[in-house]
Structure formats: structure tokens, C-alpha cells
Design a protein around this motif. Sequence first.
Motif, PDB file in Angstrom:
ATOM      1  N   ALA A  19      -3.060  24.227   0.339  1.00  8.55           N
ATOM      2  CA  ALA A  19      -3.591  23.473  -1.025  1.00  8.55           C
ATOM      3  C   ALA A  19      -2.339  22.578  -1.377  1.00  8.55           C
ATOM      4  O   ALA A  19      -2.801  21.466  -1.929  1.00  8.55           O
ATOM      5  N   LEU A  20      -1.030  22.976  -1.287  1.00 10.24           N
ATOM      6  CA  LEU A  20       0.104  22.143  -1.696  1.00 10.24           C
ATOM      7  C   LEU A  20       0.292  20.954  -1.059  1.00 10.24           C
ATOM      8  O   LEU A  20       0.477  19.868  -1.388  1.00 10.24           O
ATOM      9  N   ALA A  21       0.013  21.273   0.522  1.00 16.20           N
ATOM     10  CA  ALA A  21       0.046  20.307   1.470  1.00 16.20           C
ATOM     11  C   ALA A  21      -1.014  19.214   1.149  1.00 16.20           C
ATOM     12  O   ALA A  21      -0.673  18.065   1.301  1.00 16.20           O
ATOM     13  N   ALA A  22      -1.927  19.620   1.034  1.00 16.45           N
ATOM     14  CA  ALA A  22      -2.957  18.681   0.659  1.00 16.45           C
ATOM     15  C   ALA A  22      -3.157  17.842  -0.515  1.00 16.45           C
ATOM     16  O   ALA A  22      -3.341  16.628  -0.595  1.00 16.45           O
ATOM     17  N   ILE A  23      -2.431  18.388  -1.577  1.00 14.92           N
ATOM     18  CA  ILE A  23      -2.125  17.877  -3.032  1.00 14.92           C
ATOM     19  C   ILE A  23      -0.857  16.862  -2.634  1.00 14.92           C
ATOM     20  O   ILE A  23      -1.348  15.695  -3.036  1.00 14.92           O
ATOM     21  N   ALA A  24      -0.055  17.062  -1.871  1.00 14.39           N
ATOM     22  CA  ALA A  24       1.063  16.124  -1.512  1.00 14.39           C
ATOM     23  C   ALA A  24       0.629  14.985  -0.732  1.00 14.39           C
ATOM     24  O   ALA A  24       0.899  13.941  -0.906  1.00 14.39           O
ATOM     25  N   ASP A  25      -0.611  15.162   0.021  1.00 17.00           N
ATOM     26  CA  ASP A  25      -1.070  14.220   0.987  1.00 17.00           C
ATOM     27  C   ASP A  25      -1.790  13.260  -0.153  1.00 17.00           C
ATOM     28  O   ASP A  25      -1.547  12.017  -0.049  1.00 17.00           O
ATOM     29  N   GLU A  26      -2.597  13.726  -0.850  1.00 18.01           N
ATOM     30  CA  GLU A  26      -3.329  12.949  -1.960  1.00 18.01           C
ATOM     31  C   GLU A  26      -2.222  12.050  -2.841  1.00 18.01           C
ATOM     32  O   GLU A  26      -2.334  10.835  -2.987  1.00 18.01           O
ATOM     33  N   ALA A  27      -1.043  12.626  -3.209  1.00 14.66           N
ATOM     34  CA  ALA A  27      -0.258  11.911  -3.899  1.00 14.66           C
ATOM     35  C   ALA A  27       0.336  10.730  -3.114  1.00 14.66           C
ATOM     36  O   ALA A  27       0.855   9.485  -3.477  1.00 14.66           O
ATOM     37  N   ILE A  28       0.652  11.201  -1.758  1.00 12.47           N
ATOM     38  CA  ILE A  28       1.356  10.282  -0.796  1.00 12.47           C
ATOM     39  C   ILE A  28       0.542   8.765  -0.561  1.00 12.47           C
ATOM     40  O   ILE A  28       0.594   7.706  -0.699  1.00 12.47           O
ATOM     41  N   GLU A  29      -0.928   9.080  -0.569  1.00 13.04           N
ATOM     42  CA  GLU A  29      -1.925   8.219  -0.239  1.00 13.04           C
ATOM     43  C   GLU A  29      -1.942   7.089  -1.589  1.00 13.04           C
ATOM     44  O   GLU A  29      -2.157   5.918  -1.646  1.00 13.04           O
ATOM     45  N   LEU A  30      -1.855   7.873  -2.940  1.00 10.19           N
ATOM     46  CA  LEU A  30      -2.073   7.062  -4.119  1.00 10.19           C
ATOM     47  C   LEU A  30      -0.646   6.158  -4.210  1.00 10.19           C
ATOM     48  O   LEU A  30      -0.950   5.016  -4.383  1.00 10.19           O
ATOM     49  N   LEU A  31       0.318   6.865  -4.055  1.00  2.24           N
ATOM     50  CA  LEU A  31       1.531   6.105  -3.985  1.00  2.24           C
ATOM     51  C   LEU A  31       1.577   5.217  -3.161  1.00  2.24           C
ATOM     52  O   LEU A  31       2.493   4.074  -3.248  1.00  2.24           O
ATOM     53  N   SER A  32       1.022   5.003  -2.172  1.00  2.00           N
ATOM     54  CA  SER A  32       1.356   4.007  -0.824  1.00  2.00           C
ATOM     55  C   SER A  32       0.000   3.008  -1.084  1.00  2.00           C
ATOM     56  O   SER A  32      -0.145   2.235  -0.312  1.00  2.00           O
ATOM     57  N   SER A  33      -0.815   3.167  -2.081  1.00  2.00           N
ATOM     58  CA  SER A  33      -1.901   2.169  -2.272  1.00  2.00           C
ATOM     59  C   SER A  33      -1.744   1.395  -3.304  1.00  2.00           C
ATOM     60  O   SER A  33      -1.828   1.858  -4.564  1.00  2.00           O
ATOM     61  N   PRO A  34      -1.319   0.019  -3.188  1.00  2.00           N
ATOM     62  CA  PRO A  34      -1.125  -0.800  -4.403  1.00  2.00           C
ATOM     63  C   PRO A  34      -2.279  -1.224  -5.079  1.00  2.00           C
ATOM     64  O   PRO A  34      -2.200  -1.267  -6.282  1.00  2.00           O
ATOM     65  N   ALA A  35      -3.589  -1.008  -4.444  1.00  2.00           N
ATOM     66  CA  ALA A  35      -5.004  -1.233  -5.226  1.00  2.00           C
ATOM     67  C   ALA A  35      -5.051   0.232  -6.130  1.00  2.00           C
ATOM     68  O   ALA A  35      -5.590  -0.268  -7.172  1.00  2.00           O
ATOM     69  N   GLN A  36      -4.559   1.218  -5.569  1.00  2.94           N
ATOM     70  CA  GLN A  36      -4.773   2.381  -6.350  1.00  2.94           C
ATOM     71  C   GLN A  36      -4.038   2.437  -7.689  1.00  2.94           C
ATOM     72  O   GLN A  36      -4.054   3.054  -8.660  1.00  2.94           O
ATOM     73  N   LEU A  37      -2.584   2.181  -7.282  1.00  2.22           N
ATOM     74  CA  LEU A  37      -1.374   2.241  -8.023  1.00  2.22           C
ATOM     75  C   LEU A  37      -1.705   1.259  -9.277  1.00  2.22           C
ATOM     76  O   LEU A  37      -1.216   1.451 -10.490  1.00  2.22           O
ATOM     77  N   GLU A  38      -2.245   0.117  -8.986  1.00  3.72           N
ATOM     78  CA  GLU A  38      -2.616  -0.728 -10.194  1.00  3.72           C
ATOM     79  C   GLU A  38      -3.463  -0.280 -11.111  1.00  3.72           C
ATOM     80  O   GLU A  38      -3.467  -0.756 -12.137  1.00  3.72           O
ATOM     81  N   LYS A  39      -4.302   0.789 -10.876  1.00  3.41           N
ATOM     82  CA  LYS A  39      -5.273   1.424 -11.930  1.00  3.41           C
ATOM     83  C   LYS A  39      -4.628   2.392 -12.201  1.00  3.41           C
ATOM     84  O   LYS A  39      -5.072   3.156 -13.498  1.00  3.41           O
ATOM     85  N   LEU A  40      -3.228   3.043 -11.873  1.00  2.00           N
ATOM     86  CA  LEU A  40      -2.801   4.092 -12.486  1.00  2.00           C
ATOM     87  C   LEU A  40      -2.264   3.876 -14.037  1.00  2.00           C
ATOM     88  O   LEU A  40      -1.666   2.711 -14.407  1.00  2.00           O
TER      89      LEU A  40
END
Length: 199
Positions: free
Chosen positions: A134-155
Motif C-alpha cells: 500500500a505504501l509503495a503504491a502511494i509512493a508510485d502515485e506521488a512519483i507519477e503526479l510529481l513527474s507529470s507537468p500537466a497534473q502538477l499544473e492542476k495542483l
Amino acid sequence: MTAGPTLEDVQAAGFPMGGEPLVALDLADTVMTAVDPAVDLFEPAEQYEKWWRLQLPRLPEADVPAPAAARRLRAAIRDLLVAHLEDRAPQAVSVEDLNAFASAVPRSSRLTRDAGGTLTATTRWHTEHGGNAALAAIADEAIELLSSPAQLEKLRRCANPTCSMLFVAETKRRQWCTGNICGNRARVARHYRRTHAAS
């Protein structure tokens, strides 16, 4: 894995914010940093268990992680997200911790075929090597968010200056963490200013 809890589910369990599409954001929002001292929404311990009961259905099968591990991952994710919003460098330890959680459980892609012949891609989490899926999956989600300029633009951080909650705004109009708490407070304050300015 299933769909996540709704905002109503999360609020009924005693959390002001949640129900975001990413568990990583819901985790980051379990600490209120706009107040001094910060409020850990995982306290008392029963709240910690409640939060995980809400979140585990949308994560790989795993035991509830140790509170210290969840708090460490939360601190890393929160620092990285806030650093982005504040246009500053995150703490080096946050990057290291996030990567350590993501790599703690090896995983492999698998192709499965159901009785009807439909092929489906699944992920096998190799917890026999240790770590918490569960923690590994959450970390993966955060990595995907932090490495996606399109998603980070919506943060976003909630527009209420006394709120520290974070969210991904799917519409440009969203400025409050929740419409029924911070959004409502803003509407009440606007109404008060209008009615009292007239008198």
C-alpha cells in the motif's frame, strides 16, 4: 482495487478533506499545517485505523502499515508537493524517502485471461521481499503526479488562508479544498461583507 471513498465517506469518518482521485493526496491531507501547532489527523490511533479502512480497498492488498512509516511517507509527499507550489527545492530526504518507499516492494506486470477469454493486465506485488504494498503504491502515485507537468499544473492549495489542504483541480474554477467547509466559509464571509457594507 476499487474506487476511492467519497468526500462524504471521509467526512463521516471525521476527516475534513479527502476523496481525492489519488491516495497520495488524501495521505498528504491528513496533517493540517496552517495551524500552530500542526494537527495530525491520524490522532487518536482509532482515526489512523479509520483512514486506512477507507483507503485500502483502492490499494494493493496489504496490512495497515506502521504509523511511523505512514507518517514518514506523508511528510515526504507533503514536502514535495508544497515545494512545487512554493517554487522551492524540496528537502533531499523527501526525494530519498519517496524513492525508498516506491522501491520497497518489487512488482511485476502479469497478463491474465478470464473464463471469457478477455486479457487483463495486473500487477503482482512481491511482498515476500518485505515492505508494504500500500505504501509503495502511494509512493508510485506521488512519483507519477510529481513527474507529470500537466497534473502538477492542476495542483492547488486551498484558497482559504487558514487551510493547508492540497488537491488536484480538475476544473479551473475549483479553488477550495471542499465546497461544504472552506467554500461555504468564503460564501458566508462574502455575504457578511455585502450585507454589513450596505448598513
